[in-house]
Design a protein around this motif. Structure first.
Motif, PDB file in Angstrom:
ATOM      1  N   ILE A 109      15.075  58.323  43.729  1.00  0.00           N
ATOM      2  CA  ILE A 109      15.904  57.297  44.355  1.00  0.00           C
ATOM      3  C   ILE A 109      15.585  57.320  45.824  1.00  0.00           C
ATOM      4  CG2 ILE A 109      18.245  56.594  44.937  1.00  0.00           C
ATOM      5  CD1 ILE A 109      19.162  57.443  42.345  1.00  0.00           C
TER       6      ILE A 109
ATOM      7  N   VAL B 260      16.413  63.131  42.354  1.00  0.00           N
ATOM      8  CA  VAL B 260      17.828  63.313  42.052  1.00  0.00           C
ATOM      9  C   VAL B 260      17.968  63.539  40.545  1.00  0.00           C
ATOM     10  CG1 VAL B 260      19.929  61.936  41.848  1.00  0.00           C
ATOM     11  CG2 VAL B 260      18.704  61.962  43.979  1.00  0.00           C
TER      12      VAL B 260
ATOM     13  N   MET C  76      14.015  55.993  27.452  1.00  0.00           N
ATOM     14  CA  MET C  76      13.234  55.668  26.261  1.00  0.00           C
ATOM     15  C   MET C  76      11.741  55.585  26.583  1.00  0.00           C
ATOM     16  SD  MET C  76      14.924  55.672  23.537  1.00  0.00           S
ATOM     17  CE  MET C  76      16.619  55.971  23.178  1.00  0.00           C
TER      18      MET C  76
ATOM     19  N   ASP D 127       8.930  57.674  24.659  1.00  0.00           N
ATOM     20  CA  ASP D 127       7.716  57.079  24.092  1.00  0.00           C
ATOM     21  C   ASP D 127       6.492  57.869  24.528  1.00  0.00           C
ATOM     22  OD1 ASP D 127       8.762  53.577  24.318  1.00  0.00           O
ATOM     23  OD2 ASP D 127       8.856  55.011  22.662  1.00  0.00           O
TER      24      ASP D 127
ATOM     25  N   SER E  91      18.424  45.573  27.097  1.00  0.00           N
ATOM     26  CA  SER E  91      17.196  46.326  26.955  1.00  0.00           C
ATOM     27  C   SER E  91      17.278  47.238  25.749  1.00  0.00           C
ATOM     28  CB  SER E  91      16.996  47.162  28.219  1.00  0.00           C
ATOM     29  OG  SER E  91      15.682  47.585  28.287  1.00  0.00           O
ATOM     30  N   MET E  92      16.351  47.078  24.839  1.00  0.00           N
ATOM     31  CA  MET E  92      16.349  47.957  23.676  1.00  0.00           C
ATOM     32  C   MET E  92      15.125  48.858  23.791  1.00  0.00           C
ATOM     33  SD  MET E  92      16.720  47.126  19.640  1.00  0.00           S
ATOM     34  CE  MET E  92      18.113  46.122  19.978  1.00  0.00           C
ATOM     35  N   PRO E  93      15.291  50.112  23.502  1.00  0.00           N
ATOM     36  CA  PRO E  93      14.147  51.009  23.599  1.00  0.00           C
ATOM     37  C   PRO E  93      13.030  50.578  22.667  1.00  0.00           C
ATOM     38  CG  PRO E  93      15.984  52.080  22.503  1.00  0.00           C
ATOM     39  CD  PRO E  93      16.509  50.812  23.062  1.00  0.00           C
ATOM     40  N   GLY E  94      11.826  50.853  23.066  1.00  0.00           N
ATOM     41  CA  GLY E  94      10.680  50.498  22.247  1.00  0.00           C
ATOM     42  C   GLY E  94      10.150  49.123  22.571  1.00  0.00           C
TER      43      GLY E  94
ATOM     44  N   ASP F 241       6.519  46.642  27.637  1.00  0.00           N
ATOM     45  CA  ASP F 241       6.499  46.321  29.066  1.00  0.00           C
ATOM     46  C   ASP F 241       5.925  44.919  29.256  1.00  0.00           C
ATOM     47  OD1 ASP F 241       5.583  49.579  30.413  1.00  0.00           O
ATOM     48  OD2 ASP F 241       7.521  48.658  29.981  1.00  0.00           O
TER      49      ASP F 241
ATOM     50  N   ARG G 276       8.756  51.937  15.934  1.00  0.00           N
ATOM     51  CA  ARG G 276       9.501  53.064  15.400  1.00  0.00           C
ATOM     52  C   ARG G 276      10.729  53.381  16.237  1.00  0.00           C
ATOM     53  NH1 ARG G 276       8.393  58.049  15.932  1.00  0.00           N
ATOM     54  NH2 ARG G 276       6.499  57.550  17.072  1.00  0.00           N
ATOM     55  N   ARG G 277      10.544  53.312  17.551  1.00  0.00           N
ATOM     56  CA  ARG G 277      11.659  53.696  18.399  1.00  0.00           C
ATOM     57  C   ARG G 277      12.759  52.644  18.370  1.00  0.00           C
ATOM     58  NH1 ARG G 277      12.147  57.584  20.566  1.00  0.00           N
ATOM     59  NH2 ARG G 277      10.023  58.146  21.014  1.00  0.00           N
TER      60      ARG G 277
ATOM     61  N   TYR H  71      16.493  53.350  17.112  1.00  0.00           N
ATOM     62  CA  TYR H  71      17.624  53.053  17.988  1.00  0.00           C
ATOM     63  C   TYR H  71      18.679  52.249  17.253  1.00  0.00           C
ATOM     64  CZ  TYR H  71      20.207  51.065  21.917  1.00  0.00           C
ATOM     65  OH  TYR H  71      21.185  50.678  22.778  1.00  0.00           O
TER      66      TYR H  71
ATOM     67  N   ARG I 206      19.155  52.095  14.076  1.00  0.00           N
ATOM     68  CA  ARG I 206      19.747  52.930  13.036  1.00  0.00           C
ATOM     69  C   ARG I 206      20.795  53.844  13.626  1.00  0.00           C
ATOM     70  NH1 ARG I 206      15.128  54.748  10.285  1.00  0.00           N
ATOM     71  NH2 ARG I 206      15.068  56.454  11.759  1.00  0.00           N
ATOM     72  N   TYR I 207      20.445  54.480  14.743  1.00  0.00           N
ATOM     73  CA  TYR I 207      21.354  55.438  15.358  1.00  0.00           C
ATOM     74  C   TYR I 207      22.639  54.769  15.824  1.00  0.00           C
ATOM     75  CZ  TYR I 207      23.121  58.972  18.552  1.00  0.00           C
ATOM     76  OH  TYR I 207      23.908  59.874  19.194  1.00  0.00           O
TER      77      TYR I 207
ATOM     78  N   PRO J 184      20.852  52.854  48.746  1.00  0.00           N
ATOM     79  CA  PRO J 184      20.949  53.628  47.500  1.00  0.00           C
ATOM     80  C   PRO J 184      21.158  55.121  47.711  1.00  0.00           C
ATOM     81  CG  PRO J 184      18.676  52.980  47.905  1.00  0.00           C
ATOM     82  CD  PRO J 184      19.489  52.330  48.966  1.00  0.00           C
TER      83      PRO J 184
ATOM     84  N   LYS K  61      19.772  51.689  41.041  1.00  0.00           N
ATOM     85  CA  LYS K  61      19.845  53.141  40.869  1.00  0.00           C
ATOM     86  C   LYS K  61      20.366  53.701  42.175  1.00  0.00           C
ATOM     87  CE  LYS K  61      17.441  55.197  37.318  1.00  0.00           C
ATOM     88  NZ  LYS K  61      18.758  55.386  36.824  1.00  0.00           N
ATOM     89  N   ARG K  62      21.149  54.773  42.088  1.00  0.00           N
ATOM     90  CA  ARG K  62      21.736  55.303  43.323  1.00  0.00           C
ATOM     91  C   ARG K  62      21.985  56.795  43.186  1.00  0.00           C
ATOM     92  NH1 ARG K  62      26.526  51.332  41.912  1.00  0.00           N
ATOM     93  NH2 ARG K  62      24.632  50.286  41.173  1.00  0.00           N
ATOM     94  N   THR K  63      22.129  57.467  44.336  1.00  0.00           N
ATOM     95  CA  THR K  63      22.455  58.895  44.314  1.00  0.00           C
ATOM     96  C   THR K  63      23.926  59.052  43.942  1.00  0.00           C
ATOM     97  OG1 THR K  63      23.162  58.873  46.608  1.00  0.00           O
ATOM     98  CG2 THR K  63      20.835  59.344  46.182  1.00  0.00           C
TER      99      THR K  63
END
Lengths: 212, 555
Positions: A118, A123, A134, A138, B70-73, B76, B166-167, B171, B173-174, B209, B288-290
């Motif tokens: 960050i 951090v 994820m 991967d 956002s779903m894993p897998g 990009d 697969r991921r 996800y 399923r879980y 941040p 994102k932040r501290t």
């Protein structure tokens, strides 16, 4: 150490159990079974022999610990115990690839799992960004496939390597299912903990020293 | 973003029904999709006054999953799609910059190879496109098509396919998501931050941040593309640079960030590109932040009337609060202290104690600091018992570092050979935040929930909303009998371990294990009324979370 000079295949179980005890500070019987894949009765026999030989000590809580005498015995025996593995050029090549490539990458990935950047600072990752997590899982997946391939020459000589790779796979699966402590939690059989043990195992089998 | 009047590069969406048809069709692009694509691309061409595969003014595209959550897998983004040798030449001529054109082509090839062809090779370091193609051919037995429409078809297929990776499947399923809704695909016109002197790419945070203060913070790469920011190969300028060089653009940016923050009701991380003096917003999401910033922003947003105290509590985690409450070394005292060793900080914090190399030396003392050349798996127990860990070898990615971070123990690695000999047996202070080891026991400071305003408020709001009462370990007058003290019975509890069974009828439980979600879930099940832990706020936050999880499960 006259006993081991005449060792038969029963001796191999004894040495395997002693070696397994070097991978943990202390271990209960079921933990030893899990790591080395021997039968419970074989492990118990080996531990009894170790106790009488002075190479194994038991603690009050049912844990077994290897003694300095046990370590000396192993150091003596390692070259012979693993001579075929040490002489195999495919193993040497595999080890180099493991140290130079795969191991470093694993540590980097786990570090990325544990910390996020960050504003230029590292951090602790609070695991609130599922996308970030994820992506790392991967990459860990891909790395796991790679290490499984790389360590095949060792697995051919020693079934414990294959066992450990399977257990690593299980840890990764659990992490993927949401049990995030299975990436690097030190109190469970997490990917990193198992990797650390596997690495130690390989170093000992091949007579190498740990380079951090 | 467009809804609030911000300029976004034009895009069109291929809906999830096309994704369903793709799978029904045996993973081939369904009929009718082609017409939809042509129509969509046409609109982008009209807007941008550029054309696919054109040799005068070529249009490039980005292709990504359009999933709202956002779903894993998920794949990009594929960027710079529409590149081939001819287009590269055209772009070089149009911009007068062959290096730029070659770089765009290289990026496209590497990205396409990785994301669409599935190559696992390291392609980013490869300098020429020809070499990238060679590696791809060998690795995947396929190549990047030079026909732009083929590129587009394959990229879209890859996005569809990633919804069943697969991921992604695991996800769903879980999380008991039964319906596989597939994914939509967003195709968007690329804008070029590297086009000319009045172009660039950057990111702006609507609040700092690191501190959480209400000041914009950001970076800008003049004549750069998005990947330059991400890869870190080019050092960006601070945003002030943009303010000086293109003040109107900067003003637009500040306005946009403000609008996005108000719309998102949280500090935002906004990616933008300036193309020939025009500002385009690309993406905005919660920044994102501290931990420090998280606490500050949450409280400020309540004071500003943007969120409620309940929402504020959702914006801060127990882990973040714990990290703020870690001890640090008194700065006044360290100026006079002797540094015995320095290394790399692997896990922040501070601790004092006696340096030991093994448990025999520790002799059951509670205040030991483990010092070793390096650590091996059988050291993990000792590391758990130590107040801090110091090693001679290794860096921030070494095993010792990994274990200490997982245990949250202050750790300094890589102090160099001989550090063990220097330190063993002495009382020392480890300042693991800065990587210094001092002679003697130096006072450590500890922030408490009461002496920090923001933490104090959060604690108050949390207690008002928590399902049970949380008190400190010394507040024994607030305990209700009977009391179950887990610290006396369980050894070394952490968040991973199962809590000990709570005796039926216990009304108060005490112990570090009860600051974890597992511990609090057990306490709630046992109808405990009071929980006593070293810190209150992390426990309160986890108690609220545990209670919410229980209600979700009951529904």
């Amino acid at each position: 150490m006259k006993n081991f000079r005449h060792s038969s295949s029963a001796g191999k179980g004894y040495l395997t159990v002693l070696h397994t005890l070097t991978l943990r500070r202390k271990a209960k019987i079921h933990e030893i079974v899990k790591i080395c894949g021997l039968d419970q009765s074989e492990v118990e026999t080996a531990l009894r022999r170790g106790t009488s030989d002075g190479t194994v000590k038991s603690t009050g809580d049912g844990d077994s610990v290897i003694t300095s005498r046990g370590r000396e015995l192993l150091d003596d025996v390692y070259p012979r115990m693993y001579n075929r593995m040490r002489a195999d050029p495919a193993v040497a090549a595999a080890y180099d690839e493991f140290e130079a490539g795969v191991n470093r990458r694993l540590l980097r990935l786990v570090t990325q799992w544990q910390t996020v950047d960050i504003n230029g600072r590292q951090v602790a990752n609070d695991h609130s960004d599922l996308d970030y997590d994820m992506k790392i899982l991967d990459q860990l997946d891909a790395l796991h496939q790679r290490v499984t391939r790389v360590l095949q020459p060792l697995a051919k000589h020693e079934s414990r390597v294959e066992r450990c790779l399977d257990r690593l796979g299980e840890a990764l699966f659990r992490a993927g299912q949401g049990e995030t402590e299975y990436v690097s939690g030190p109190r469970v059989a997490s990917y990193h903990s198992l990797w650390f043990e596997l690495h130690e195992d390989v170093l000992r089998m091949l007579g190498k020293t740990r380079q951090e | 973003m467009q809804a609030i009047g911000l300029r976004v590069p034009p895009w069109f969406v291929i809906t999830t029904s096309a994704c369903a048809a793709y799978f029904d069709y045996g993973e081939r692009l369904p009929l009718g999709l082609e017409a939809e694509l042509q129509e969509g691309v046409r609109r982008l061409e009209v807007w941008s006054d550029r054309s696919i595969a054109d040799l005068a003014r070529p249009l490039l595209l980005s292709v990504r999953s359009g999933a709202a959550v956002s779903m894993p897998g998920m794949m990009d983004t594929v960027t710079n799609l529409g590149m081939n040798a001819e287009v590269e030449g055209a772009l070089a001529e149009e911009t007068g910059n062959p290096t730029f054109a070659a770089e765009v082509h290289r990026r496209f090839s590497a990205g396409f190879g990785r994301l669409v062809l599935g190559s696992t090779k390291e392609l980013d370091g490869i300098k020429s496109v020809a070499d990238i193609h060679r590696v791809l051919q060998k690795d995947t037995r396929s190549t990047v098509p030079s026909d732009v429409w083929s590129q587009l078809h394959q990229a879209i297929g890859a996005v569809f396919a990633s919804s069943r990776s697969r991921r992604a499947t695991a996800y769903r399923r879980y999380h008991n998501i039964v319906d596989d809704l597939g994914t939509s695909v967003t195709v968007q016109a690329m804008v070029f931050g590297n086009l000319d002197d009045r172009s660039g790419t950057g990111v702006i945070f609507s609040r700092d941040p690191a501190t959480g203060r209400r000041e914009p913070y950001g970076e800008f790469i003049h004549r750069g593309q998005g990947e330059d920011l991400v890869s870190g190969r080019i050092t960006p300028q601070p945003l002030e640079y943009l303010a000086r060089k293109q003040p109107e653009v900067y003003e637009d940016l500040l306005t946009a960030a403000s609008l996005l923050e108000a719309d998102g009701r949280d500090a935002q991380d906004v990616e933008f590109t300036v193309q020939s003096g025009t500002l385009f917003l690309l993406q905005a999401r919660p920044a994102k932040r501290t931990a420090r910033a998280a606490v500050r922003i949450a409280v400020d947003l309540v004071h500003e009337g943007t969120i409620t105290p309940t929402e504020a509590l959702n914006r801060v985690t127990a882990e973040q609060v714990r990290s703020l409450l870690r001890p640090t070394v008194e700065t006044a005292t360290i100026e006079r202290a002797d540094i015995l060793a320095t290394g790399t900080s692997a896990c922040p914090g501070a601790a004092t104690g006696i340096a030991v190399a093994n448990p025999e030396q520790a002799q059951g003392r509670p205040d030991t600091i483990l010092v070793r050349p390096f650590t091996s798996p059988d050291d993990i127990e000792d590391m758990t018992a130590a107040r801090a860990v110091v090693t001679e070898q290794g860096g921030a990615t070494s095993h010792a570092a990994v274990v200490c971070r997982a245990l949250d123990i202050p750790c300094v690695v890589g102090c160099g050979t001989g550090a063990t000999m220097t330190l063993i047996g002495r009382p020392i202070t480890v300042d693991a935040t800065n990587g210094n080891i001092y002679d003697g026991a130096i006072a450590t400071r500890r922030l408490t929930e009461t002496d920090d305003n923001d933490l104090h408020l959060l604690t108050q709001w949390a207690q008002e909303r928590a399902p049970l009462i949380v008190v400190g370990t010394d507040d024994t007058e607030l305990f209700e009998e009977p009391v179950f003290d887990a610290d006396k019975t369980a050894a070394l509890a952490t968040a991973d371990e199962e809590p000990p069974p709570i005796p039926p009828g216990a009304r108060t439980v005490k112990g570090a294990i009860f600051s974890s979600i597992k511990g609090l879930t057990a306490a709630l099940k046992a109808n405990v009324r009071v929980v006593s832990t070293p810190h209150r706020l992390p426990t309160l936050l986890n108690a609220i979370a545990a209670d919410n999880a229980r209600s979700d499960n009951r529904m």
